[in-house]
Design an enzyme around this catalytic site. Structure first.
Site, short mmCIF file in Angstrom:
data_model
loop_
_atom_site.label_atom_id
_atom_site.label_comp_id
_atom_site.label_asym_id
_atom_site.label_seq_id
_atom_site.Cartn_x
_atom_site.Cartn_y
_atom_site.Cartn_z
CG ASP A 169 -1.94 7.55 0.88
OD1 ASP A 169 -1.06 8.42 0.83
OD2 ASP A 169 -2.85 7.43 0.04
CG ASP A 182 -1.95 1.06 1.22
OD1 ASP A 182 -2.51 1.34 0.14
OD2 ASP A 182 -2.20 1.65 2.28
#
Length: 259
Positions: free
Chosen positions: A15, A13
């Site tokens: 963020d 991922d």
């Protein structure tokens, strides 16, 4: 119980794992650099459908993270891939930004508000009441309802913002129709990403900062999962879920030597 195969490809991922509010998380640059030097397949994923991979490449580069365009996978790209598989050359009424509309154009979709095959809801900085009203009427008229991701809130410097999942709930309330969510935690997004880089789930790992999207998506796609504590999940939150990550680490810096 059979041991897992060594990790040959990585999905992470963005963020909360690599960056936080526009600032790189310590160790993210070393992690990306070592991945590129290793020649192992990898993807940086995001449920945010606002930006194109080219936009994200430029934004990350300004932060000192050199992620090639082809190594970026968004919920908009996953949604376009899903629609291209389901109904090639179709039509859609799209609510979203360039990340979504560009992905739909690239698969040959026509964007229209006249009897579209699909209403596709994505992330945008400014949801229009007029556009939402149009979407509701088109869904009531027979258009199929698709949403890029189920995230109910998104981060900002001022605090949480309502995101795609919250707006989808509004449309569902008005139409009685639930959307099909393509992004995490749907393992479809992960499997499509793995296919894009020629990787296999049994020798792949997913890194994330959220139990309900990143870890769940990796788990359901059959991957080894790593939870970092630099994002939205605190240690006390882990046991509130009926599933666990394979490994919990403080940050992405702890995984550099695993590559």
């Amino acid at each position: 119980m059979a041991e897992r195969k060594p990790i040959e490809s990585w999905l992470t991922d963005m963020d909360g794992v690599l960056i936080h509010e526009g600032v790189p998380i310590p160790g993210a640059d070393s992690f990306i650099k070592k991945l590129r030097e290793s020649d192992k397949p990898f993807l940086v994923l995001t449920n945010n459908s606002i930006y194109t991979p080219r936009d994200l490449h430029a934004r990350l580069a300004r932060m000192g993270l050199d992620v090639p365009i082809e190594n970026i996978w968004t919920s908009a790209l996953a949604t376009a891939k899903f629609l291209d598989d389901q109904r090639p050359g179709g039509t859609a009424y799209a609510i979203g930004e360039a990340g979504l509309t560009t992905a739909l154009h690239e698969i040959g979709y026509v964007l229209t508000d006249q009897d579209p095959d699909y209403v596709v809801l994505g992330e945008t900085r400014t949801y229009s009441f007029e556009a939402l009203t149009k979407a509701i009427r088109l869904i009531n008229g027979g258009a199929r309802f698709i949403s890029t991701n189920p995230d109910e809130t998104g981060p900002s410097a001022e605090g949480p913002l309502p995101a795609t999942g919250s707006v989808a709930a509004l449309i569902t309330k008005a139409t009685g129709k639930d959307p099909y969510f393509v992004g995490k935690p749907n393992p479809l997004m992960m499997r499509a990403g793995l296919n894009a880089i020629g990787a296999h789930s049994e020798s792949s790992a997913m890194i994330g900062d959220r139990m309900d999207t990143d870890v769940l998506a990796g788990l359901e796609a059959g991957m080894e999962t790593f939870l970092v504590l630099t994002g939205l999940t605190a240690p006390a939150d882990i046991d509130r879920h009926p599933f666990r990550p394979s490994t919990v680490v403080d940050s992405i810096a702890d995984l550099v030597d695993r590559i």
